[in-house]
Design a protein around this motif. Structure first.
Motif, PDB file in Angstrom:
ATOM      1  N   TYR A 197      61.022 -12.177  52.441  1.00 58.80           N
ATOM      2  CA  TYR A 197      59.992 -12.372  51.407  1.00 58.80           C
ATOM      3  C   TYR A 197      58.659 -12.722  52.062  1.00 58.80           C
ATOM      4  CZ  TYR A 197      57.439 -14.586  47.556  1.00 58.80           C
ATOM      5  OH  TYR A 197      56.472 -14.934  46.637  1.00 58.80           O
ATOM      6  N   ALA A 198      58.696 -13.653  53.010  1.00 59.45           N
ATOM      7  CA  ALA A 198      57.465 -14.059  53.684  1.00 59.45           C
ATOM      8  C   ALA A 198      56.932 -12.942  54.580  1.00 59.45           C
ATOM      9  CB  ALA A 198      57.715 -15.325  54.508  1.00 59.45           C
ATOM     10  N   LEU A 199      57.833 -12.235  55.270  1.00 63.37           N
ATOM     11  CA  LEU A 199      57.419 -11.170  56.187  1.00 63.37           C
ATOM     12  C   LEU A 199      56.713 -10.045  55.446  1.00 63.37           C
ATOM     13  CD1 LEU A 199      57.438 -10.126  59.108  1.00 63.37           C
ATOM     14  CD2 LEU A 199      59.673  -9.087  58.634  1.00 63.37           C
ATOM     15  N   ALA A 200      57.131  -9.786  54.210  1.00 63.66           N
ATOM     16  CA  ALA A 200      56.521  -8.727  53.418  1.00 63.66           C
ATOM     17  C   ALA A 200      55.110  -9.105  52.956  1.00 63.66           C
ATOM     18  CB  ALA A 200      57.382  -8.411  52.201  1.00 63.66           C
ATOM     19  N   ARG A 201      54.763 -10.399  53.059  1.00 67.48           N
ATOM     20  CA  ARG A 201      53.497 -10.875  52.513  1.00 67.48           C
ATOM     21  C   ARG A 201      52.588 -11.517  53.542  1.00 67.48           C
ATOM     22  NH1 ARG A 201      57.480 -10.798  49.121  1.00 67.48           N
ATOM     23  NH2 ARG A 201      57.153 -10.326  46.909  1.00 67.48           N
ATOM     24  N   THR A 202      52.947 -11.454  54.814  1.00 64.82           N
ATOM     25  CA  THR A 202      52.102 -12.044  55.847  1.00 64.82           C
ATOM     26  C   THR A 202      52.250 -11.267  57.143  1.00 64.82           C
ATOM     27  OG1 THR A 202      51.484 -14.123  56.924  1.00 64.82           O
ATOM     28  CG2 THR A 202      53.833 -13.667  56.706  1.00 64.82           C
ATOM     29  N   ASP A 203      51.404 -11.572  58.106  1.00 61.31           N
ATOM     30  CA  ASP A 203      51.426 -10.899  59.397  1.00 61.31           C
ATOM     31  C   ASP A 203      52.670 -11.309  60.173  1.00 61.31           C
ATOM     32  OD1 ASP A 203      49.937  -9.466  61.672  1.00 61.31           O
ATOM     33  OD2 ASP A 203      50.383 -11.424  62.533  1.00 61.31           O
ATOM     34  N   ALA A 204      53.325 -10.317  60.819  1.00 63.75           N
ATOM     35  CA  ALA A 204      54.564 -10.594  61.548  1.00 63.75           C
ATOM     36  C   ALA A 204      54.344 -11.579  62.687  1.00 63.75           C
ATOM     37  CB  ALA A 204      55.154  -9.288  62.084  1.00 63.75           C
ATOM     38  N   GLY A 205      53.210 -11.465  63.388  1.00 61.95           N
ATOM     39  CA  GLY A 205      52.937 -12.367  64.506  1.00 61.95           C
ATOM     40  C   GLY A 205      52.769 -13.806  64.045  1.00 61.95           C
ATOM     41  N   ARG A 206      52.013 -14.003  62.980  1.00 61.66           N
ATOM     42  CA  ARG A 206      51.808 -15.351  62.465  1.00 61.66           C
ATOM     43  C   ARG A 206      53.103 -15.948  61.941  1.00 61.66           C
ATOM     44  NH1 ARG A 206      46.102 -14.807  59.040  1.00 61.66           N
ATOM     45  NH2 ARG A 206      44.771 -14.310  60.824  1.00 61.66           N
ATOM     46  N   LEU A 207      53.899 -15.126  61.262  1.00 60.38           N
ATOM     47  CA  LEU A 207      55.167 -15.625  60.751  1.00 60.38           C
ATOM     48  C   LEU A 207      56.108 -15.973  61.889  1.00 60.38           C
ATOM     49  CD1 LEU A 207      56.925 -16.245  58.318  1.00 60.38           C
ATOM     50  CD2 LEU A 207      57.685 -13.867  58.338  1.00 60.38           C
ATOM     51  N   GLY A 208      56.116 -15.138  62.926  1.00 60.75           N
ATOM     52  CA  GLY A 208      56.966 -15.411  64.082  1.00 60.75           C
ATOM     53  C   GLY A 208      56.619 -16.732  64.736  1.00 60.75           C
ATOM     54  N   ALA A 209      55.337 -17.100  64.681  1.00 68.04           N
ATOM     55  CA  ALA A 209      54.908 -18.356  65.299  1.00 68.04           C
ATOM     56  C   ALA A 209      55.506 -19.574  64.605  1.00 68.04           C
ATOM     57  CB  ALA A 209      53.378 -18.457  65.279  1.00 68.04           C
ATOM     58  N   THR A 210      55.894 -19.433  63.336  1.00 65.72           N
ATOM     59  CA  THR A 210      56.478 -20.572  62.639  1.00 65.72           C
ATOM     60  C   THR A 210      57.833 -20.960  63.225  1.00 65.72           C
ATOM     61  OG1 THR A 210      57.586 -19.188  60.972  1.00 65.72           O
ATOM     62  CG2 THR A 210      55.338 -19.904  60.491  1.00 65.72           C
ATOM     63  N   THR A 211      58.467 -20.047  63.944  1.00 70.46           N
ATOM     64  CA  THR A 211      59.756 -20.378  64.554  1.00 70.46           C
ATOM     65  C   THR A 211      59.592 -21.362  65.712  1.00 70.46           C
ATOM     66  OG1 THR A 211      59.661 -18.441  66.033  1.00 70.46           O
ATOM     67  CG2 THR A 211      60.733 -18.150  63.906  1.00 70.46           C
ATOM     68  N   TYR A 212      58.349 -21.665  66.110  1.00 68.65           N
ATOM     69  CA  TYR A 212      58.129 -22.712  67.112  1.00 68.65           C
ATOM     70  C   TYR A 212      58.717 -24.037  66.629  1.00 68.65           C
ATOM     71  CZ  TYR A 212      54.312 -19.648  68.808  1.00 68.65           C
ATOM     72  OH  TYR A 212      53.560 -18.609  69.267  1.00 68.65           O
ATOM     73  N   LYS A 218      60.229  -4.820  59.922  1.00 65.93           N
ATOM     74  CA  LYS A 218      58.913  -4.874  59.287  1.00 65.93           C
ATOM     75  C   LYS A 218      58.596  -3.621  58.471  1.00 65.93           C
ATOM     76  CE  LYS A 218      54.729  -6.396  58.404  1.00 65.93           C
ATOM     77  NZ  LYS A 218      54.490  -7.452  57.407  1.00 65.93           N
ATOM     78  N   PRO A 219      58.752  -2.391  59.017  1.00 69.60           N
ATOM     79  CA  PRO A 219      58.431  -1.204  58.214  1.00 69.60           C
ATOM     80  C   PRO A 219      59.374  -1.012  57.026  1.00 69.60           C
ATOM     81  CG  PRO A 219      58.489  -0.666  60.560  1.00 69.60           C
ATOM     82  CD  PRO A 219      59.113  -2.021  60.400  1.00 69.60           C
ATOM     83  N   LEU A 220      60.562  -1.565  57.079  1.00 71.15           N
ATOM     84  CA  LEU A 220      61.532  -1.385  55.998  1.00 71.15           C
ATOM     85  C   LEU A 220      61.052  -2.007  54.694  1.00 71.15           C
ATOM     86  CD1 LEU A 220      64.876  -2.213  57.859  1.00 71.15           C
ATOM     87  CD2 LEU A 220      64.043   0.046  57.204  1.00 71.15           C
ATOM     88  N   LEU A 221      60.283  -3.076  54.800  1.00 66.14           N
ATOM     89  CA  LEU A 221      59.892  -3.817  53.607  1.00 66.14           C
ATOM     90  C   LEU A 221      58.857  -3.073  52.777  1.00 66.14           C
ATOM     91  CD1 LEU A 221      59.760  -7.342  55.246  1.00 66.14           C
ATOM     92  CD2 LEU A 221      61.592  -6.352  53.874  1.00 66.14           C
ATOM     93  N   ALA A 222      58.290  -2.001  53.345  1.00 65.27           N
ATOM     94  CA  ALA A 222      57.343  -1.191  52.582  1.00 65.27           C
ATOM     95  C   ALA A 222      58.066  -0.255  51.619  1.00 65.27           C
ATOM     96  CB  ALA A 222      56.466  -0.377  53.528  1.00 65.27           C
ATOM     97  N   GLY A 223      59.340   0.068  51.912  1.00 70.31           N
ATOM     98  CA  GLY A 223      60.077   1.008  51.081  1.00 70.31           C
ATOM     99  C   GLY A 223      61.129   0.385  50.201  1.00 70.31           C
ATOM    100  N   GLY A 224      61.340  -0.893  50.298  1.00 70.07           N
ATOM    101  CA  GLY A 224      62.356  -1.556  49.473  1.00 70.07           C
ATOM    102  C   GLY A 224      62.047  -3.038  49.381  1.00 70.07           C
ATOM    103  N   ASP A 225      62.597  -3.695  48.376  1.00 68.09           N
ATOM    104  CA  ASP A 225      62.306  -5.111  48.217  1.00 68.09           C
ATOM    105  C   ASP A 225      63.071  -5.938  49.250  1.00 68.09           C
ATOM    106  OD1 ASP A 225      64.781  -6.566  46.560  1.00 68.09           O
ATOM    107  OD2 ASP A 225      64.662  -4.397  46.322  1.00 68.09           O
TER     108      ASP A 225
END
Length: 297
Positions: free
Chosen positions: A226-241, A166-173
């Motif tokens: 791409y999605a993780l850089a633009r949304t909350d990690a918890g909400r995105l993780g929930a899509t793996t349900y 998650k923090p990596l996406l702030a410094g690179g695409d």
């Protein structure tokens, strides 16, 4: 709309990976399959990064890149490949989906997010579901409880990788980060190069390895980032349900295998535990209440 498309692509491709691994895993050893998949992905991503012009992360990001690459792309892939030699694709997907629970636990330990009662309830529920899946595996002639243990190892690798990514996406695409962690994962799997040469000889096997590298790895991890850089990690993780039920359907259609009833019950408990662990407390703290009042005012 782009984020929704990226998430849908990731979910489908990751679900298909469980089925593909189950199919080709009988012919290619776990480490060799992981290395082949990552080499294909690294080659494809490298071309895209070179064509688009990379934005490299800062030097301070490299330790996280190493952790993410080894844990998620290395440990996860080898452990999952080994697990699917012992359990069916649907069971593997249900156990690996404990990843969001482990992410919440790691956030409590290392990010100061604490351990609310919903998290503890979720962990207990998910643990009960895992036990049921293990019992079902022990009673199945084609399954092995050690496969469940390996799935848990894979889930742990996934959780560590997400927390580090998650923090990596702030410094690179997203594309560059995905390429770098894939290269790290491939480097970690290089000791299996001899097995890869020995196991992947016929075109059909090579095609399956190529699909795993191009689809569920190169494309799916890019759309995930791409999605993780633009949304909350918890909400995105929930899509793996959505991954486990999709895997069960795909495995039933293509491999004619369905998890045991007890394993399905355990999988539902695991999903319930994950949902509970990701649920925020309904009663706000005093500080939260003050802030909410101030915002409404």
């Amino acid at each position: 709309m782009k984020i929704v498309a990226a998430i849908a692509t990731t979910v489908f491709l990751w679900a298909s990976a469980f089925v593909a691994i189950r199919h080709v895993g009988a012919d290619v050893r776990p480490g060799a399959l992981a290395l082949g998949r990552l080499l294909v992905a690294a080659a494809l991503l490298g071309v895209l990064v070179a064509a688009g012009g990379p934005r490299w992360p800062d030097r301070s990001a490299w330790p996280r890149l190493a952790i993410c690459g080894v844990a998620w792309l290395g440990v996860y892939n080898v452990a999952l490949n080994a697990a699917e030699r012992r359990v069916d694709a649907g069971t593997a997907a249900m156990v690996v989906n404990l990843g969001p629970v482990l992410i919440a636990v790691l956030a409590g330990l290392f990010l100061g997010e604490g351990f609310p009662r919903t998290l503890l309830l979720g962990v207990a529920t998910a643990f009960a579901g895992t036990v049921l899946i293990g019992v079902a595996a022990a009673g199945e002639a084609r399954a092995d409880p050690w496969g469940v243990v390996l799935c848990l190892v894979a889930a742990a690798g996934y959780a560590v990788g997400v927390v580090a990514q998650k923090p990596l996406l702030a410094g690179g695409d997203a594309l560059t980060v995905t390429f770098l962690v894939t290269v790290v994962g491939a480097a970690a799997c290089l000791p299996f190069a001899g097995q890869l040469v020995a196991d992947v000889r016929d075109p059909a096997t090579a095609a399956w390895v190529g699909y795993l590298g191009a689809g569920p790895t190169a494309l799916a991890f890019t759309t995930w980032a791409y999605a993780l850089a633009r949304t909350d990690a918890g909400r995105l993780g929930a899509t793996t349900y959505l991954v486990p039920p999709l895997v069960v359907v795909l495995a039933w259609v293509t491999l004619r295998e369905v998890p045991a009833v007890l394993a399905l019950v355990g999988g539902l408990l695991c999903l319930a535990g994950v949902a509970a662990a990701r649920t925020k407390r309904l009663t706000p703290t005093r500080r939260e209440g003050v802030e909410l009042t101030a915002e409404r005012g």
